[in-house]
Design an enzyme around this catalytic site. Structure first.
Site, PDB file in Angstrom:
ATOM      1  N   SER A 224      73.429  77.810  19.508  1.00 17.23           N
ATOM      2  CA  SER A 224      73.185  76.253  19.512  1.00 17.23           C
ATOM      3  C   SER A 224      74.274  75.552  20.468  1.00 17.23           C
ATOM      4  O   SER A 224      75.371  76.089  20.623  1.00 17.23           O
ATOM      5  CB  SER A 224      73.291  75.909  18.063  1.00 17.23           C
ATOM      6  OG  SER A 224      74.495  75.996  17.518  1.00 17.23           O
TER       7      SER A 224
ATOM      8  N   GLU B   6      78.729  89.432  33.285  1.00 17.73           N
ATOM      9  CA  GLU B   6      79.389  88.696  32.734  1.00 17.73           C
ATOM     10  C   GLU B   6      80.922  88.851  32.353  1.00 17.73           C
ATOM     11  O   GLU B   6      81.351  90.088  32.027  1.00 17.73           O
ATOM     12  CB  GLU B   6      78.895  88.716  31.044  1.00 17.73           C
ATOM     13  CG  GLU B   6      77.305  88.462  30.901  1.00 17.73           C
ATOM     14  CD  GLU B   6      76.623  89.584  31.154  1.00 17.73           C
ATOM     15  OE1 GLU B   6      75.444  89.425  31.305  1.00 17.73           O
ATOM     16  OE2 GLU B   6      77.213  90.849  31.166  1.00 17.73           O
TER      17      GLU B   6
ATOM     18  N   THR C  83      69.851  82.249  35.744  1.00 23.94           N
ATOM     19  CA  THR C  83      70.193  81.721  34.131  1.00 23.94           C
ATOM     20  C   THR C  83      71.667  81.593  33.904  1.00 23.94           C
ATOM     21  O   THR C  83      71.997  80.692  34.394  1.00 23.94           O
ATOM     22  CB  THR C  83      69.624  82.824  33.013  1.00 23.94           C
ATOM     23  OG1 THR C  83      69.895  84.262  33.445  1.00 23.94           O
ATOM     24  CG2 THR C  83      68.100  82.834  33.200  1.00 23.94           C
TER      25      THR C  83
ATOM     26  N   ASN D 285      79.342  86.023  25.249  1.00 26.16           N
ATOM     27  CA  ASN D 285      78.494  86.575  24.582  1.00 26.16           C
ATOM     28  C   ASN D 285      78.556  86.512  22.979  1.00 26.16           C
ATOM     29  O   ASN D 285      77.473  86.801  21.947  1.00 26.16           O
ATOM     30  CB  ASN D 285      78.115  88.163  24.800  1.00 26.16           C
ATOM     31  CG  ASN D 285      77.440  88.382  25.937  1.00 26.16           C
ATOM     32  OD1 ASN D 285      76.058  87.942  26.436  1.00 26.16           O
ATOM     33  ND2 ASN D 285      78.175  88.986  26.939  1.00 26.16           N
TER      34      ASN D 285
ATOM     35  N   THR E  34      68.723  89.895  32.023  1.00 24.13           N
ATOM     36  CA  THR E  34      67.546  90.425  32.616  1.00 24.13           C
ATOM     37  C   THR E  34      67.900  90.601  34.119  1.00 24.13           C
ATOM     38  O   THR E  34      68.445  89.592  34.517  1.00 24.13           O
ATOM     39  CB  THR E  34      66.472  89.492  32.412  1.00 24.13           C
ATOM     40  OG1 THR E  34      66.192  89.420  31.034  1.00 24.13           O
ATOM     41  CG2 THR E  34      65.187  89.610  33.203  1.00 24.13           C
TER      42      THR E  34
ATOM     43  N   LYS F 248      68.089  87.791  40.432  1.00 19.38           N
ATOM     44  CA  LYS F 248      69.038  87.300  39.441  1.00 19.38           C
ATOM     45  C   LYS F 248      69.594  88.508  38.584  1.00 19.38           C
ATOM     46  O   LYS F 248      69.162  89.490  38.737  1.00 19.38           O
ATOM     47  CB  LYS F 248      68.359  86.393  38.546  1.00 19.38           C
ATOM     48  CG  LYS F 248      67.501  87.093  37.457  1.00 19.38           C
ATOM     49  CD  LYS F 248      66.980  86.180  36.415  1.00 19.38           C
ATOM     50  CE  LYS F 248      68.260  85.684  35.525  1.00 19.38           C
ATOM     51  NZ  LYS F 248      68.905  86.928  34.719  1.00 19.38           N
TER      52      LYS F 248
END
Lengths: 415, 415
Positions: free
Chosen positions: A415, A287, A162, A410, A199, A188
């Site tokens: 959008s 991240e 992802t 984060n 996840t 992942k």
């Protein structure tokens, strides 16, 4: 990847994927199903030979996703004929419609493979709160099923990404009773499904013959030392899924009856080692990660207490920001030990950074060299050791630093 | 404030300190003792009339500081004649030398006040791992002791600041049995002792007559609803200290024998209310805070479970960064509910943002207005409500968002 922002590849990424051998009894592949992403594969499938055993470990979340519920409901049968994984949509917090979507995918895959739906495992990762568009998956599955091949592990590793900045895989050659066996695993990581949630998915397969109950015991034990010993931000996904498959299609070997079998020892060590490698890769792709951190706690009341203390250090925002800032701030480590809630005696704690003594017996060490500690904290590979001084419990956990990159990733608009 | 960097005042700061009335039986003041900082007050002292009762709540850290150890050792006597607080040095993780330094300060203050050392309470906040330079404190105390006055609460609130961006104080007028009583409290917050650790200190005083055991019960209960219901980053200081003093020098009122006395009800409510105000001020000054967040959980199995869930949401880096980014990402709230470990049924959870329904019965609400939710998340005052749907437990906690400012403050070099 919502918003289309790509994040730079983690500086902790390995140079590339290792060469990933075929596993007898497994064919796999990936395809672009358009679940959410454009221009990349997002649907992965594995087909397993008849007789393949399966084991699974899932999120501890009380709000598990529909695919996790599905896998849990069929796990005790112990047989797997297919695995279907999509990225882009986690099918989590989607109520009855989500459960129906999961079942639709299982039924479609079962038809293609020629098995019952309860031999089809699945995982989904991506945005939550939206029902998986099952029709996009079932429309793409027939094409995918005709192209499965044994040597497509690379593609599989990429299709489940992802916001991961690099694909993650590991392999081991080992033996059972002198007969060669192979293990391959992909994962992942804790890149966020921007901006939904981290996840962790991982799928490990071997050609060895391992009864489902032994495989389950093996997986549970190895998970504690690997995926349960990493953390990025302490958050827990609704979708974490780790599945292991044993096809039994490799060289014939002496049967494995229980985890403690002496001829199973090498396999067990190799399996655990592979899981640790995958788990470390996940931490290295946390991240915004700029530094990889190994935290070893010894001298705790028990192994469990040691891990709790190590995770308290690893999850502390103050420790993680100190590492980001190359501030060899041992005071924050003391703080994190103190808040862990496990037995500790302030006046018996020893702390090392990069192998050098920093503090002992409840105070800074007289020869503590702050410049050397700072130099170590500027490296990519940080080692922190804490001896609690009251018992024999030990544990090692891995994490990364907390940087502006984490906030960037984060705090973006969805959008 | 190491490194001399000043951080901008929190946008959530109130316009100024409220007018803080004198409390009969208390004289106080502050002075520049030069413990670590230059050009500002860093030593605060309160002198209490004979007969003043005291109650205390301290850090749960297993690595508590020397001053916390000292206060704990004398608390059961229930009497206080002086309080000495310094900023700049926490005297934590300093071994026997730190304990000796704390005692030196207590003995010196006792001599000035004319009491035993076991009636002298203290707190220290600042860098850890360095023994408090007791001689700087004992050198400054005599000057300070001669200038104590009843109306110097403002100065006291400022002297205990570390990286706080504004002083924090609150006051209430209430009554016991119709007789007027006054409460004043000050606090320092979760600005870090750059770059050591967050410490929460708060001192609350009243002129009411309250036995020490009742004061202790009052403080413990009120702490749960106030200081134990805020969080900035989930880290726990070695030095957290909350002390309450009751001088008994106000208007004579009917004696208070126990917490449940009906004529004590109004006081109790006012006291709790004041503690909540102080606690909220601390959350509003969290490092890098740009938004104040109120999280209310209802329908949990118990009040304790509700607070655990609320704190799981409040401490989640993913929730906090979503708020920072004005991303009304309810999926992360589901994640945080799920990981809390308390009983929850995914399919009964209801979530509101800014008072509007977002999700219910395990799925997004059909009339969820994402634009309205985003608009709410752009405000300074974020309200999140979660109904777990399985019981009657309720709790409210307060926190702030997680921004680049937090990383800036905490990833700085210490030097």
């Amino acid at each position: 990847m919502a918003g289309g922002k790509a994040h730079p590849v983690s500086p902790l990424a390995p140079e590339g994927l290792p060469a990933l051998p075929a596993i007898a009894g497994i064919e796999l592949g990936a395809i672009e199903a358009g679940v959410r992403y454009k221009g990349r594969t997002d649907l992965m499938m594995m087909r397993f030979a008849a007789g393949t055993t399966v084991a699974g470990v899932f999120t501890t979340s009380k709000c598990a996703s529909a695919p996790v519920d599905w896998c849990r409901s069929i796990l005790d049968k112990g047989n797997a004929r297919a695995l279907v994984v999509n990225s882009g949509n986690a099918n989590a917090f989607t109520g009855k419609a989500g459960a129906a979507a999961a079942k639709t995918v299982a039924v479609a895959a079962a038809k293609l493979v020629g098995c019952k739906a309860d031999a089809v495992f699945m995982a989904s990762t991506g945005v939550i709160g939206e029902v998986l568009p099952a029709e996009k998956v079932t429309a793409a599955l027939p094409r995918l099923a005709t192209t499965l091949k044994p040597e497509r592990w690379d593609e599989a590793a990429r299709a489940i990404m992802t916001t991961d900045t690099f694909p993650k895989a590991a392999t081991r050659k080992t033996e059972i009773d002198g007969k060669p066996v192979t293990i391959v695993g992909i994962a992942k990581g804790s890149g966020m499904i921007a901006p939904d949630m981290a996840t962790m998915l991982s799928f490990v397969a071997t050609d060895a013959t391992i009864p489902a109950d032994v495989l389950q015991a093996l997986l549970a034990k190895a998970t504690d030392k690997s995926f349960n010993s990493i953390t990025v931000d302490g958050d827990t996904s609704t979708s974490d899924t780790l599945l292991a498959f044993a096809t039994g299609k490799g060289a014939t070997h002496k049967p494995v009856a229980k985890l403690a079998d002496s001829h199973f020892r090498n396999f067990r060590a190799a399996f655990e080692d592979l899981l640790i490698e995958l788990a470390q890769l996940v931490a290295k792709d946390g991240e915004g990660a700029q530094k990889f951190v190994t935290i070893t706690v010894t001298g705790a009341q028990s192994a469990k207490a040691a891990r709790t203390i190590a995770l308290s250090i690893a999850n502390s925002p103050l420790v993680k920001t100190a590492i980001a800032g190359a501030d060899a701030n041992w005071g924050r480590i003391v703080m994190a030990v103190g808040k862990a809630g496990e037995k500790a005696d302030r006046d018996k704690i020893t702390i090392k950074m990069g192998g050098r003594l920093v503090a002992e017996k409840g105070a800074v060490h007289p020869r503590h060299d702050e410049a050397a500690a700072t130099e170590h904290f500027k490296s990519r590979d940080i080692r922190i050791e804490v001896d609690v001084g009251i018992g024999k419990g030990e544990a090692t956990v891995w994490t990364c630093d907390l940087t502006h990159g984490y906030i960037d990733i984060n705090a973006d608009y969805r959008s």
